[in-house]
Design an enzyme around this catalytic site. Structure first.
Site, mmCIF file in Angstrom:
data_model
loop_
_atom_site.group_PDB
_atom_site.id
_atom_site.type_symbol
_atom_site.label_atom_id
_atom_site.label_comp_id
_atom_site.label_asym_id
_atom_site.label_seq_id
_atom_site.Cartn_x
_atom_site.Cartn_y
_atom_site.Cartn_z
ATOM 1 N N PHE A 1 -11.413 -7.348 14.322
ATOM 2 C CA PHE A 1 -10.318 -7.775 13.460
ATOM 3 C C PHE A 1 -10.035 -6.719 12.388
ATOM 4 C CE2 PHE A 1 -8.880 -10.117 9.608
ATOM 5 C CZ PHE A 1 -7.613 -10.434 10.087
ATOM 6 N N GLN A 2 -8.784 -6.314 12.299
ATOM 7 C CA GLN A 2 -8.330 -5.309 11.337
ATOM 8 C C GLN A 2 -9.060 -3.975 11.473
ATOM 9 O OE1 GLN A 2 -8.100 -7.185 7.397
ATOM 10 N NE2 GLN A 2 -6.046 -7.837 7.950
ATOM 11 N N LYS B 1 -17.546 -1.070 6.201
ATOM 12 C CA LYS B 1 -17.999 -2.065 5.232
ATOM 13 C C LYS B 1 -19.521 -2.063 5.033
ATOM 14 C CE LYS B 1 -17.436 -6.813 3.838
ATOM 15 N NZ LYS B 1 -16.437 -7.838 3.597
ATOM 16 N N MET C 1 23.984 10.271 2.434
ATOM 17 C CA MET C 1 23.678 11.566 3.023
ATOM 18 C C MET C 1 23.880 11.562 4.532
ATOM 19 S SD MET C 1 22.996 14.611 2.516
ATOM 20 C CE MET C 1 22.130 15.112 1.043
ATOM 21 N N GLU D 1 0.815 -1.219 0.000
ATOM 22 C CA GLU D 1 0.000 0.000 0.000
ATOM 23 C C GLU D 1 0.850 1.271 0.000
ATOM 24 O OE1 GLU D 1 -0.575 -2.574 1.993
ATOM 25 O OE2 GLU D 1 -2.677 -3.157 1.797
HETATM 26 C C1 LIG Z 1 12.182 6.499 5.459
HETATM 27 C C2 LIG Z 1 13.438 7.202 5.800
HETATM 28 N N1 LIG Z 1 14.268 6.681 6.731
HETATM 29 C C3 LIG Z 1 15.418 7.325 7.041
HETATM 30 C C4 LIG Z 1 15.753 8.507 6.447
HETATM 31 C C5 LIG Z 1 17.036 9.232 6.816
HETATM 32 N N2 LIG Z 1 17.915 9.313 5.656
HETATM 33 C C6 LIG Z 1 18.007 10.413 4.891
HETATM 34 S S1 LIG Z 1 19.044 10.231 3.596
HETATM 35 C C7 LIG Z 1 19.436 8.666 4.061
HETATM 36 C C8 LIG Z 1 20.415 7.850 3.283
HETATM 37 C C9 LIG Z 1 19.901 7.502 1.938
HETATM 38 O O1 LIG Z 1 20.720 6.509 1.389
HETATM 39 P P1 LIG Z 1 20.678 6.196 -0.152
HETATM 40 O O2 LIG Z 1 19.296 5.944 -0.577
HETATM 41 O O3 LIG Z 1 21.676 5.127 -0.435
HETATM 42 O O4 LIG Z 1 21.094 7.570 -0.801
HETATM 43 P P2 LIG Z 1 22.532 8.299 -0.855
HETATM 44 O O5 LIG Z 1 22.514 9.367 0.171
HETATM 45 O O6 LIG Z 1 23.583 7.266 -0.578
HETATM 46 O O7 LIG Z 1 22.596 8.835 -2.232
HETATM 47 C C10 LIG Z 1 18.749 8.325 5.231
HETATM 48 C C11 LIG Z 1 18.907 7.028 5.933
HETATM 49 C C12 LIG Z 1 14.840 9.029 5.509
HETATM 50 N N3 LIG Z 1 15.046 10.196 4.911
HETATM 51 N N4 LIG Z 1 13.710 8.355 5.192
#
Ligand SMILES: Cc1ncc(C[n+]2csc(CCOP(=O)(O)OP(=O)(O)O)c2C)c(N)n1
Ligand SMILES: [Mg+2]
Lengths: 164, 568
Positions: B111-112, B161, B480, B49
């Site tokens: 349920f749900q 429902k 990042m 979803e």
């Molecule tokens: C759902 C979610 N969890 C954690 C984060 C924190 N976060 C921001 S950037 C990042 C790293 C992203 O890694 P990647 O997709 O490999 O991208 P890169 O920065 O290496 O290009 C994280 C963990 C987020 N933004 N969203």
């Protein structure tokens, strides 16, 4: 009421969940809410909320704007306090000794309160007044031993013939 | 008519052509009606979803129409939450319909059963639970109206429902053309004050946000910029709202904005803010942001005025409508020709000056994709360094071509969003002679971390044969976050080196998707060209260095003086 407390009157649609939406908005945006009272109005489809909130001017302006954004909100106005009639209801249960009885009656009379219930050593006093007066009355009652008290939040209406 | 059928009829009434979703016990009736109506409305089933919610969002971002997602009660509904919150933070019109247990079962921990209106209250523009089938049609119409009007946003409708199964009379009401709210009474005075300010300033700068894109104000913004001689910078959400190839374009503002932009913000004497909200990622330090500028704020949401910054002049309403009214008031504006500050600022632009000395430069990949793409190409991203490189290096020309999670920064957004983008580009297009709908191509720029969050949707892409060109910028780290660890946590790389054992070639094969690996700069041109010309989905696995950074960077809460242009 602290001087940074402001009164906001809001007309909202009378749906289930409206109160949650509004209190949720305050919690989520870290707005300080001092009191909130809700009631039915002359229009069955609408409820009226009187919200006392504290904060600087910019915060209060934001609160009003955020409230106005809710689809359930019909109208929001800030009341100015001095130009409006503001009231709270206090119900206070005190205990006293027979010797204190007349003192209490004097206090009740001078505040235009009424005794709603009375037993040999306790009484429930009812007072409707402005916030500060209620505070003052409570502090007098401390002398006698407060068993418990309840007070409504503030509710307010504009003077004159205007409607919000 | 049965409640579930009323839902479908109302969707069709609203012009909905595609709905994304996933079935379950509490929406059996709705899916049954979708089945019966399959000649009139397309239903796209995702793997999860969350993917469906992001797809509805991506669909809306690209087409400008409201995206629709349907999910069952309980876990189906909670799986939508991240998607709804993502749409909320970026003001994207989405209508989410969830089933719930029948009214007699509500409140009994059935349920749900889950209180999805309670859960989503803070992340929807509004939500409803329908307790009487007589209110169903009007609620759906109202939901669309709320989602699309003013500042758009997601709206959720929870339909128990028994309401879906209940009978009720239904009369079609043709969709009302969305109202554009009239300007305030005081608008004339506000407009003339703004015009006055614009005439008297000498170094105006336009800061454009997502609201300008939503408003469709591109032509008006160009005209304004040229008339007042203002360089134009875009927030992440504003990218595409002003053509990057325009001489007044100076690139992105904010934490990873170009250095020259942040200098321009410091020097300008008037900052004209169009459909933007002064996010912390744009301003850094509020106190030192645009210290010399009078601020003019134009936004459709009155609550944005003064929320983060108190403007000197403002007007609330639709950006396009306002600019159209403002423009005549600027008559007689002295022309600011060559040598004016706009040219100077534009010339200072040092875009793409942060080169990496590695074997494969992600910026080169992005520039090459741009080189082989028409201006209307849709580019979606996930969240991380790859997202910022895309924002910096891919020079967007058209509105609604950049699909990215700005406000919530949702990793895993890209996969669902690019699915939605393909369908969104097909909105209103007729199937060809072979009965195929011409889905638009979408480029997805993702990172290894983000890719692993929702790669289950490769199945949806493959099944529907969607032309999604996935460029996986694999630096084998959560780049990042790692960059922040380098800067602020003394290089303690806690949990940012996931060392995924994934064999991407086999993965692509398993999903029936073409795979290619890209490891060096000299191969970029041919690989990109091949990927883009292919009609089917492809996964291009780009092995990049784990040490590359997104620069420049203004540390959070800091000002342009603290800008980092190089480190290590
Ligand atoms: C759902 C979610 N969890 C954690 C984060 C924190 N976060 C921001 S950037 C990042 C790293 C992203 O890694 P990647 O997709 O490999 O991208 P890169 O920065 O290496 O290009 C994280 C963990 C987020 N933004 N969203
Ligand atoms: Mg990575």
């Amino acid at each position: 009421m602290s001087h940074s407390s402001h009164i906001i009157a809001a007309l909202v649609r009378n749906h289930s969940g409206v109160l949650t939406r509004i209190s949720g908005l305050f919690a989520r945006r870290c707005y300080n809410i001092d009191s909130l009272s809700v009631c039915a109005t002359e229009d069955a489809g609408l409820s009226r909320m009187t919200i006392c909130a504290s904060g600087d001017e910019a915060t209060i302006v934001q609160i009003v704007k955020q409230l106005e954004k809710l689809p359930d909100t019909v109208k929001v106005t800030r009341l100015k306090g001095i130009d409006d009639i503001t009231r709270e209801l206090l119900l206070i249960k005190i205990q006293y000794s027979p010797s204190q009885k007349s003192d209490i009656e004097n206090a009740v009379n001078s505040y235009n309160a009424t005794i709603a219930d009375r037993s040999a050593s306790s009484a429930v006093i009812e007072l409707t007044d402005e916030h500060d007066k209620i505070d003052a009355f409570i502090s007098i009652m401390h002398k006698y031993g407060i068993i418990e008290l309840v007070r409504t939040g503030l509710t307010a209406i504009e003077r004159g013939k205007n409607k919000i | 008519m049965k409640g579930a059928k009323i839902i479908i009829e109302c969707l069709i009434e609203q012009g909905v052509q595609h709905v994304f979703g996933y079935p379950g016990g509490a929406v059996l009736d709705i899916f049954d009606e979708l089945y019966l109506a399959k000649d009139r409305i397309n239903q796209i089933m995702t793997s999860h979803e969350q993917g469906a919610a992001h797809a509805a969002d991506g669909y809306a971002r690209v087409s400008g129409k409201t995206g629709v997602v349907i999910a069952t009660s309980g876990p189906g509904a909670t799986n939508l939450v991240t998607g709804i919150a993502t749409a909320y933070m970026d003001s994207i019109p989405v209508v989410a319909i969830t089933g719930n247990v029948g009214l007699p079962l509500i409140g009994r921990d059935s349920f749900q059963e889950v209180d999805i209106t309670g859960i989503t209250m803070p992340v929807t523009k509004h939500n409803f639970i329908v307790k009487d089938v007589k209110d169903l049609a009007s609620t759906i119409r109202r939901a669309f109206e709320i989602a699309q009007s003013g500042r758009p946003g997601p709206v959720l409708i929870d339909v128990p429902k028994n309401i879906q199964q209940a009978d009720c009379d239904f009369v079609n009401i043709p969709r009302a053309t969305p109202k554009t709210s009239p300007l305030d009474k005081c608008a004339t005075a506000q407009l003339s004050n703004i015009a006055q300010l614009l005439k008297s300033c000498s170094k105006p700068l336009i800061y454009l946000g997502g609201g300008a894109v939503t408003s469709g104000a591109n032509a008006e913004v160009i005209k304004l910029a040229e008339t007042i001689g203002a360089p134009v910078t875009c927030s992440l959400m504003g990218l595409g709202g002003f053509p990057s190839s325009h001489p007044n374009a100076i690139g992105m503002i904010g934490m990873h904005g170009h250095k020259g932009v942040m200098k321009a913000v410091s020097e300008c004497d008037a900052l004209i803010v169009l459909g933007a909200r002064f996010s912390d990622r744009v301003m850094g330090n509020r106190e030192t942001f645009a210290p010399n500028a009078k601020i003019v704020h134009i936004d459709i949401d009155p609550a944005e005025v003064g929320k983060n910054i108190q403007p000197d002049e403002y007007i609330t309403g639709d950006v396009k409508t306002i600019l159209k009214k403002l423009y005549p008031l600027l008559d007689g504006m002295p022309s600011r020709g060559a040598g004016h500050w706009a040219d100077k600022i534009a010339n200072q632009q040092i875009a793409g000056s942060y080169e990496c000395k590695c074997d494969l430069d992600p910026r080169l990949i992005l520039q090459t994709i741009k080189k082989y793409s028409p201006p209307e190409r849709v580019v979606a991203t996930d969240v991380g360094q790859h997202q910022m490189w895309t924002a910096q290096s891919y020079k967007f020309e058209r509105p609604r071509t950049f699909v990215t999670s700005g406000g919530l920064g949702t990793m895993g957004f890209g996969m669902g969003a690019s699915i939605g983008s393909c369908f969104g580009q097909a909105y209103g297009k007729k199937p060809n002679s072979k009965g195929e709908t011409p889905y638009g191509k979408t480029v997805l720029i993702t990172g290894d971390g983000s890719f692993h969050m929702n790669l289950n949707e490769l199945a949806t892409i493959s099944k529907n044969n969607l032309p999604v060109k996935i460029f996986l910028l694999d630096n084998s780290v959560l780049g990042m976050v790692r960059q922040w660890q380098k800067l602020f946590y003394d290089r303690r790389f806690s949990s940012t080196t996931p060392t995924f054992p994934t064999r991407h070639d086999l993965l692509a094969k398993a999903f029936g998707i073409k795979y290619e690996k890209l490891e060096s700069n000299d191969k970029v041109d041919e690989v990109v060209k091949r990927a883009l010309s292919h009609k089917k989905p492809v996964l291009i696995h780009c092995k990049i260095s784990c040490d590359d950074n997104v620069l420049p960077m203004i540390p959070p809460g800091k000002g342009v003086k603290e800008i980092i242009t190089d480190f290590e």
